[in-house]
Structures are given as C-alpha cells and as structure tokens.
Design a protein around this motif. Structure first.
Motif, PDB file in Angstrom:
ATOM      1  N   ILE A  44       2.431  -5.408  -6.646  1.00  0.00           N
ATOM      2  CA  ILE A  44       2.808  -4.470  -5.592  1.00  0.00           C
ATOM      3  C   ILE A  44       2.941  -3.112  -6.260  1.00  0.00           C
ATOM      4  O   ILE A  44       3.679  -2.963  -7.240  1.00  0.00           O
ATOM      5  CB  ILE A  44       4.126  -4.908  -4.926  1.00  0.00           C
ATOM      6  N   ILE A  45       2.196  -2.134  -5.747  1.00  0.00           N
ATOM      7  CA  ILE A  45       2.194  -0.826  -6.391  1.00  0.00           C
ATOM      8  C   ILE A  45       2.883   0.227  -5.522  1.00  0.00           C
ATOM      9  O   ILE A  45       2.828   0.179  -4.300  1.00  0.00           O
ATOM     10  CB  ILE A  45       0.762  -0.373  -6.761  1.00  0.00           C
ATOM     11  N   GLY A  46       3.559   1.137  -6.207  1.00  0.00           N
ATOM     12  CA  GLY A  46       4.242   2.212  -5.500  1.00  0.00           C
ATOM     13  C   GLY A  46       5.398   2.759  -6.322  1.00  0.00           C
ATOM     14  O   GLY A  46       5.590   2.378  -7.478  1.00  0.00           O
ATOM     15  N   ASP A  47       6.168   3.625  -5.691  1.00  0.00           N
ATOM     16  CA  ASP A  47       7.327   4.238  -6.345  1.00  0.00           C
ATOM     17  C   ASP A  47       8.572   3.459  -5.942  1.00  0.00           C
ATOM     18  O   ASP A  47       9.001   3.511  -4.789  1.00  0.00           O
ATOM     19  CB  ASP A  47       7.449   5.705  -5.921  1.00  0.00           C
TER      20      ASP A  47
ATOM     21  N   ILE B  25      -8.178  -5.705  -4.179  1.00  0.00           N
ATOM     22  CA  ILE B  25      -7.311  -4.574  -3.877  1.00  0.00           C
ATOM     23  C   ILE B  25      -7.307  -4.430  -2.359  1.00  0.00           C
ATOM     24  O   ILE B  25      -8.345  -4.189  -1.741  1.00  0.00           O
ATOM     25  CB  ILE B  25      -7.804  -3.288  -4.554  1.00  0.00           C
TER      26      ILE B  25
ATOM     27  N   VAL C  58      -6.236  -2.553   0.922  1.00  0.00           N
ATOM     28  CA  VAL C  58      -5.865  -1.213   1.376  1.00  0.00           C
ATOM     29  C   VAL C  58      -5.662  -1.262   2.886  1.00  0.00           C
ATOM     30  O   VAL C  58      -6.517  -1.780   3.612  1.00  0.00           O
ATOM     31  CB  VAL C  58      -6.971  -0.191   1.026  1.00  0.00           C
TER      32      VAL C  58
ATOM     33  N   SER D  78       3.582   1.003 -10.883  1.00  0.00           N
ATOM     34  CA  SER D  78       3.521   2.325 -10.269  1.00  0.00           C
ATOM     35  C   SER D  78       2.148   2.695  -9.722  1.00  0.00           C
ATOM     36  O   SER D  78       2.048   3.478  -8.790  1.00  0.00           O
ATOM     37  CB  SER D  78       4.008   3.394 -11.245  1.00  0.00           C
ATOM     38  N   ASP D  79       1.072   2.132 -10.280  1.00  0.00           N
ATOM     39  CA  ASP D  79      -0.244   2.534  -9.775  1.00  0.00           C
ATOM     40  C   ASP D  79      -1.282   1.419  -9.919  1.00  0.00           C
ATOM     41  O   ASP D  79      -1.052   0.411 -10.576  1.00  0.00           O
ATOM     42  CB  ASP D  79      -0.726   3.818 -10.452  1.00  0.00           C
ATOM     43  N   GLU D  80      -2.424   1.662  -9.303  1.00  0.00           N
ATOM     44  CA  GLU D  80      -3.507   0.687  -9.263  1.00  0.00           C
ATOM     45  C   GLU D  80      -4.049   0.364 -10.656  1.00  0.00           C
ATOM     46  O   GLU D  80      -4.350  -0.791 -10.955  1.00  0.00           O
ATOM     47  CB  GLU D  80      -4.618   1.226  -8.367  1.00  0.00           C
TER      48      GLU D  80
ATOM     49  N   ASN E   4      -0.328  -2.112  -1.881  1.00  0.00           N
ATOM     50  CA  ASN E   4       0.604  -0.989  -1.902  1.00  0.00           C
ATOM     51  C   ASN E   4       1.901  -1.374  -1.199  1.00  0.00           C
ATOM     52  O   ASN E   4       1.878  -2.087  -0.191  1.00  0.00           O
ATOM     53  CB  ASN E   4      -0.022   0.226  -1.210  1.00  0.00           C
ATOM     54  N   LYS E   5       3.016  -0.905  -1.710  1.00  0.00           N
ATOM     55  CA  LYS E   5       4.315  -1.268  -1.138  1.00  0.00           C
ATOM     56  C   LYS E   5       4.477  -0.796   0.297  1.00  0.00           C
ATOM     57  O   LYS E   5       5.252  -1.357   1.056  1.00  0.00           O
ATOM     58  CB  LYS E   5       5.468  -0.785  -2.006  1.00  0.00           C
ATOM     59  N   THR E   6       3.708   0.222   0.710  1.00  0.00           N
ATOM     60  CA  THR E   6       3.786   0.703   2.088  1.00  0.00           C
ATOM     61  C   THR E   6       3.242  -0.318   3.082  1.00  0.00           C
ATOM     62  O   THR E   6       3.495  -0.212   4.272  1.00  0.00           O
ATOM     63  CB  THR E   6       3.035   2.042   2.257  1.00  0.00           C
TER      64      THR E   6
END
Length: 121
Positions: A80-83, A15, A17, A109-111, A48-50
């Motif tokens: 890839i996680i995110g909205d 993961i 970060v 959507s999430d981890e 994360n998509k960010t």
C-alpha cells in the motif's frame, strides 16, 4: 480501476490504479484479489492508500486486520503506497512498522519502493 503489469526480477506485479475507493470491507478486498488474479495472473498487488477506506487505518475498527488476513490466507502480497505520516496513532505506526518487517504486507511511500520490495520476495 486500471491494472498495469510490471515485471522485475522475473516476477509479475499488478499496479492497481483507481480514482475511487476500491477496498471498503472484507468482501471488496476479496473481489480485488479475484479481479487482479483473473485479469493479470498476479498475486502481488500495489495499491494507493487513497483506494482504501479511512476506517482501514483506524485499528479500533479491526478492518485492517480482517482484510490483511485475507491477503495472507490467499497468498497475495500487497504494498500500500502513500503518505502515512498524517496518522498520529502510535498503534497504527507500530502496525505499519511490523508489517514492513514481514514478508506479505507493506506500507511504502511510493511505487518504486513497492516494486522493489515486492520483486525481492
């Protein structure tokens, strides 16, 4: 950039970060894969998509295809996680749908979903 290892179903997942953008082009994606593999030995990454540049999500740039092809070539699975609901492009929504029905690349959507998905393959 921080790399945290999670083990599920006897599979190690990395993961990643970061508070800053990690993937902005093909080379930075290759660098990420190399760093994660070297530091953790993992070939399954949750990001994360960010941490990915916005051009990636504009399919006209072809950046997503070029980057994700490298993950496939180097046998590295990625979630890839995110909205993703903020994107209105039908082609991007179709791309995400098709990717999620495959075995290599996922947009979730999430981890917790990402850990679950990558640990079953």
């Amino acid at each position: 950039m921080n790399i945290r290892i999670v083990k599920k179903n006897n599979i190690d997942l990395a993961i990643v970060v970061s508070d800053e953008e990690i993937i902005s082009d093909v080379q930075s994606a290759l660098d990420l894969m190399a760093t994660v593999n070297y530091e953790s030995g993992c070939n399954r990454i949750i990001l994360n998509k960010t941490a990915i540049c916005e051009d990636f999500f504009d399919l006209k740039t072809r950046l997503a295809g070029e980057i994700l092809q490298k993950f496939i070539n180097y046998q590295t699975k990625i979630a890839i996680i995110g909205d993703f609901s903020t994107y209105s492009s039908k082609s991007l929504k179709d791309f995400i749908y098709e990717s999620n029905n495959g075995r290599e690349i996922f947009f979730l959507s999430d981890e917790a979903q990402a850990i679950d998905k990558l640990s079953k393959l």
